[in-house]
Design a protein around this motif. Structure first.
Motif, PDB file in Angstrom:
ATOM      1  N   THR A 163      35.140  50.032  38.811  1.00 46.77           N
ATOM      2  CA  THR A 163      34.333  50.913  39.652  1.00 46.77           C
ATOM      3  C   THR A 163      34.252  52.265  38.961  1.00 46.77           C
ATOM      4  O   THR A 163      34.852  52.472  37.903  1.00 46.77           O
ATOM      5  CB  THR A 163      34.941  51.087  41.064  1.00 46.77           C
ATOM      6  OG1 THR A 163      36.070  51.969  40.987  1.00 46.77           O
ATOM      7  CG2 THR A 163      35.353  49.760  41.667  1.00 46.77           C
ATOM      8  N   GLU A 164      33.543  53.193  39.573  1.00 45.76           N
ATOM      9  CA  GLU A 164      33.435  54.523  38.986  1.00 45.76           C
ATOM     10  C   GLU A 164      34.760  55.282  39.016  1.00 45.76           C
ATOM     11  O   GLU A 164      34.930  56.262  38.311  1.00 45.76           O
ATOM     12  CB  GLU A 164      32.366  55.323  39.731  1.00 45.76           C
ATOM     13  CG  GLU A 164      30.963  54.799  39.525  1.00 45.76           C
ATOM     14  CD  GLU A 164      29.935  55.598  40.313  1.00 45.76           C
ATOM     15  OE1 GLU A 164      29.334  56.530  39.726  1.00 45.76           O
ATOM     16  OE2 GLU A 164      29.745  55.290  41.510  1.00 45.76           O
ATOM     17  N   HIS A 165      35.711  54.783  39.813  1.00 44.75           N
ATOM     18  CA  HIS A 165      36.970  55.500  39.989  1.00 44.75           C
ATOM     19  C   HIS A 165      38.191  54.795  39.430  1.00 44.75           C
ATOM     20  O   HIS A 165      39.257  55.408  39.331  1.00 44.75           O
ATOM     21  CB  HIS A 165      37.190  55.797  41.477  1.00 44.75           C
ATOM     22  CG  HIS A 165      36.090  56.592  42.097  1.00 44.75           C
ATOM     23  ND1 HIS A 165      35.917  57.933  41.832  1.00 44.75           N
ATOM     24  CD2 HIS A 165      35.083  56.232  42.934  1.00 44.75           C
ATOM     25  CE1 HIS A 165      34.861  58.379  42.499  1.00 44.75           C
ATOM     26  NE2 HIS A 165      34.341  57.369  43.169  1.00 44.75           N
ATOM     27  N   MET A 166      38.058  53.510  39.042  1.00 46.10           N
ATOM     28  CA  MET A 166      39.242  52.800  38.573  1.00 46.10           C
ATOM     29  C   MET A 166      38.870  51.510  37.857  1.00 46.10           C
ATOM     30  O   MET A 166      37.764  50.990  37.998  1.00 46.10           O
ATOM     31  CB  MET A 166      40.173  52.492  39.743  1.00 46.10           C
ATOM     32  CG  MET A 166      39.586  51.560  40.782  1.00 46.10           C
ATOM     33  SD  MET A 166      40.549  51.515  42.305  1.00 46.10           S
ATOM     34  CE  MET A 166      40.031  53.067  43.068  1.00 46.10           C
ATOM     35  N   LEU A 167      39.850  51.031  37.091  1.00 44.44           N
ATOM     36  CA  LEU A 167      39.739  49.751  36.397  1.00 44.44           C
ATOM     37  C   LEU A 167      40.973  48.918  36.714  1.00 44.44           C
ATOM     38  O   LEU A 167      42.102  49.396  36.603  1.00 44.44           O
ATOM     39  CB  LEU A 167      39.638  49.957  34.877  1.00 44.44           C
ATOM     40  CG  LEU A 167      39.781  48.698  34.013  1.00 44.44           C
ATOM     41  CD1 LEU A 167      38.572  47.780  34.184  1.00 44.44           C
ATOM     42  CD2 LEU A 167      39.965  49.074  32.536  1.00 44.44           C
ATOM     43  N   PHE A 168      40.752  47.678  37.121  1.00 43.43           N
ATOM     44  CA  PHE A 168      41.814  46.692  37.256  1.00 43.43           C
ATOM     45  C   PHE A 168      41.522  45.579  36.271  1.00 43.43           C
ATOM     46  O   PHE A 168      40.379  45.132  36.153  1.00 43.43           O
ATOM     47  CB  PHE A 168      41.847  46.098  38.665  1.00 43.43           C
ATOM     48  CG  PHE A 168      42.336  47.030  39.731  1.00 43.43           C
ATOM     49  CD1 PHE A 168      43.684  47.104  40.060  1.00 43.43           C
ATOM     50  CD2 PHE A 168      41.444  47.838  40.420  1.00 43.43           C
ATOM     51  CE1 PHE A 168      44.129  47.960  41.052  1.00 43.43           C
ATOM     52  CE2 PHE A 168      41.876  48.699  41.412  1.00 43.43           C
ATOM     53  CZ  PHE A 168      43.233  48.765  41.737  1.00 43.43           C
ATOM     54  N   CYS A 169      42.544  45.105  35.559  1.00 46.94           N
ATOM     55  CA  CYS A 169      42.340  43.950  34.694  1.00 46.94           C
ATOM     56  C   CYS A 169      43.583  43.070  34.677  1.00 46.94           C
ATOM     57  O   CYS A 169      44.702  43.537  34.885  1.00 46.94           O
ATOM     58  CB  CYS A 169      41.913  44.352  33.283  1.00 46.94           C
ATOM     59  SG  CYS A 169      42.822  45.699  32.526  1.00 46.94           S
ATOM     60  N   TRP A 170      43.343  41.781  34.441  1.00 46.80           N
ATOM     61  CA  TRP A 170      44.384  40.764  34.460  1.00 46.80           C
ATOM     62  C   TRP A 170      44.178  39.856  33.257  1.00 46.80           C
ATOM     63  O   TRP A 170      43.052  39.566  32.869  1.00 46.80           O
ATOM     64  CB  TRP A 170      44.310  39.928  35.725  1.00 46.80           C
ATOM     65  CG  TRP A 170      44.390  40.682  37.019  1.00 46.80           C
ATOM     66  CD1 TRP A 170      45.506  40.874  37.790  1.00 46.80           C
ATOM     67  CD2 TRP A 170      43.317  41.321  37.720  1.00 46.80           C
ATOM     68  NE1 TRP A 170      45.197  41.589  38.915  1.00 46.80           N
ATOM     69  CE2 TRP A 170      43.860  41.881  38.908  1.00 46.80           C
ATOM     70  CE3 TRP A 170      41.954  41.475  37.469  1.00 46.80           C
ATOM     71  CZ2 TRP A 170      43.084  42.587  39.826  1.00 46.80           C
ATOM     72  CZ3 TRP A 170      41.177  42.178  38.372  1.00 46.80           C
ATOM     73  CH2 TRP A 170      41.743  42.720  39.541  1.00 46.80           C
ATOM     74  N   GLN A 171      45.292  39.368  32.687  1.00 48.01           N
ATOM     75  CA  GLN A 171      45.159  38.490  31.524  1.00 48.01           C
ATOM     76  C   GLN A 171      46.277  37.462  31.502  1.00 48.01           C
ATOM     77  O   GLN A 171      47.456  37.787  31.612  1.00 48.01           O
ATOM     78  CB  GLN A 171      45.188  39.301  30.223  1.00 48.01           C
ATOM     79  CG  GLN A 171      45.046  38.438  28.974  1.00 48.01           C
ATOM     80  CD  GLN A 171      44.760  39.235  27.719  1.00 48.01           C
ATOM     81  OE1 GLN A 171      44.530  40.439  27.774  1.00 48.01           O
ATOM     82  NE2 GLN A 171      44.759  38.571  26.590  1.00 48.01           N
ATOM     83  N   LEU A 172      45.878  36.200  31.321  1.00 46.35           N
ATOM     84  CA  LEU A 172      46.805  35.099  31.105  1.00 46.35           C
ATOM     85  C   LEU A 172      46.414  34.429  29.802  1.00 46.35           C
ATOM     86  O   LEU A 172      45.315  33.892  29.679  1.00 46.35           O
ATOM     87  CB  LEU A 172      46.727  34.094  32.257  1.00 46.35           C
ATOM     88  CG  LEU A 172      47.600  32.845  32.091  1.00 46.35           C
ATOM     89  CD1 LEU A 172      49.085  33.203  32.211  1.00 46.35           C
ATOM     90  CD2 LEU A 172      47.228  31.768  33.101  1.00 46.35           C
ATOM     91  N   GLY A 173      47.298  34.480  28.830  1.00 48.44           N
ATOM     92  CA  GLY A 173      47.003  33.874  27.542  1.00 48.44           C
ATOM     93  C   GLY A 173      46.327  34.833  26.589  1.00 48.44           C
ATOM     94  O   GLY A 173      46.338  36.051  26.780  1.00 48.44           O
ATOM     95  N   ASP A 174      45.716  34.282  25.533  1.00 46.96           N
ATOM     96  CA  ASP A 174      45.153  35.127  24.481  1.00 46.96           C
ATOM     97  C   ASP A 174      43.759  35.619  24.838  1.00 46.96           C
ATOM     98  O   ASP A 174      43.228  35.334  25.909  1.00 46.96           O
ATOM     99  CB  ASP A 174      45.165  34.398  23.136  1.00 46.96           C
ATOM    100  CG  ASP A 174      44.529  33.019  23.220  1.00 46.96           C
ATOM    101  OD1 ASP A 174      43.611  32.827  24.054  1.00 46.96           O
ATOM    102  OD2 ASP A 174      44.941  32.119  22.466  1.00 46.96           O
ATOM    103  N   GLY A 175      43.157  36.369  23.908  1.00 48.24           N
ATOM    104  CA  GLY A 175      41.897  37.053  24.166  1.00 48.24           C
ATOM    105  C   GLY A 175      42.134  38.547  24.208  1.00 48.24           C
ATOM    106  O   GLY A 175      43.265  39.022  24.002  1.00 48.24           O
ATOM    107  N   ASP A 176      41.080  39.310  24.466  1.00 48.69           N
ATOM    108  CA  ASP A 176      41.188  40.767  24.350  1.00 48.69           C
ATOM    109  C   ASP A 176      40.397  41.498  25.420  1.00 48.69           C
ATOM    110  O   ASP A 176      39.303  41.075  25.807  1.00 48.69           O
ATOM    111  CB  ASP A 176      40.672  41.221  22.974  1.00 48.69           C
ATOM    112  CG  ASP A 176      41.471  40.624  21.833  1.00 48.69           C
ATOM    113  OD1 ASP A 176      42.502  41.213  21.481  1.00 48.69           O
ATOM    114  OD2 ASP A 176      41.068  39.559  21.323  1.00 48.69           O
TER     115      ASP A 176
END
Length: 297
Positions: A163-176
């Motif tokens: 959003t304009e006010h925040m970033l949430f991110c999640w990762q399982l395994g490889d990638g970027d």
């Protein structure tokens, strides 16, 4: 050269502050891609949901294209209402702790839903046929089936809500995940360091949410110019990690100079060249911040 616009325009809906990128190419000599992706504007354009998944693709994971599809579908299903809530809360910091707690639970929700898809598939069409444990007494019939083996559907998953006010991110395994800031500096908030070869965490494992990494970042000066998610086929195509980061930074710079439409048009060619080096399926999705347009007189 034509004169200035003089026609009075009707009031329009608020323009979304992002333009989306979405590109994928099949790996060299592969029959079909094991990657899946999604890039969506939600909450009336006030939030973005991004996801990429990479099915493992080896002989042991021969249904991983299904697993990657479920990964993206179930993440999107869970992340969309979350994104609506994040957009609604906006910059009200008093409500951020509750939102972060909801973000903490999201990987478990996705994991349960993914496993439900895999178990339903196994109930209807087992990957390895019907299997039974040998009976302790050979004179008696076998009584109970083996537990489900979901390795055939194994997939990684990376997802983000912006959003304009925040970033949430999640990762399982490889990638970027790469976030390019206003100064053009790339950041990899969930980087795990050196590549560990073909070993990777997977949704097919028991309780995969326990291995899911997450990141939350509030913005004080507005959303970053560029947020990119990609499967490891892209980063593996570069001689070193810095080369990959330079690509991400350059992509954001080109979008600012040439426009997102021009970058989207060139993206298949760039990813195709990357795939010739890595040999792997290569997928990228992203959100590019669009400068606010001044209203015409």
């Amino acid at each position: 050269m034509t004169g200035p616009e003089t026609t009075t325009r009707p009031a329009a809906a608020r323009t979304a502050p992002w333009a989306l990128l979405d590109g994928a190419v099949r790996g060299v000599a592969k029959k079909y891609s094991q990657d899946r992706s999604a890039a969506r504007l939600v909450a009336g354009g006030r939030a973005v949901v991004l996801a990429v998944a990479d099915g493992h693709g080896s002989a042991a994971h021969f249904r991983s294209d299904l697993g990657a599809s479920w990964a993206v579908e179930e993440f999107t299903a869970c992340a969309t209402p979350f994104a609506h809530e994040a957009a609604r809360i906006g910059d009200d910091a008093a409500l951020w702790p509750a939102l972060r707690e909801e973000a903490r639970r999201l990987p478990q929700q996705v994991g349960h839903r993914w496993h439900g898809c895999a178990l339903l598939q196994e109930a209807n069409a087992p990957a390895h046929g019907s299997r039974w444990l040998p009976a302790a007494d050979p004179t008696k019939p076998r009584e109970r089936p083996e537990g489900p083996d979901l390795a055939a559907y194994g997939s990684t998953l990376i997802g983000a809500v912006l959003t304009e006010h925040m970033l949430f991110c999640w990762q399982l395994g490889d990638g970027d995940i790469v976030v390019v800031d206003a100064e053009g500096v790339p950041h990899t908030p969930l980087s795990t360091g050196p590549d560990m070869g073909d070993e990777t965490d997977s949704l097919c494992e028991a309780e995969p949410w326990r291995k899911t990494r997450s990141h939350w970042q509030p913005f004080t000066g507005g959303a970053p110019p560029c947020v990119l998610l990609s499967t490891d086929g892209l980063s593996k195509s570069f001689a070193d990690h810095q080369g990959f980061l330079d690509f991400a930074t350059g992509l954001g710079g080109r979008a600012a100079e040439q426009g997102v439409a021009a970058v989207q048009a060139q993206l298949p060619d760039w990813l195709g060249r990357a795939a010739t080096y890595s040999g792997d399926d290569t997928t990228l999705v992203g959100a590019i911040t669009v400068p606010a347009q001044r209203s015409q007189p």
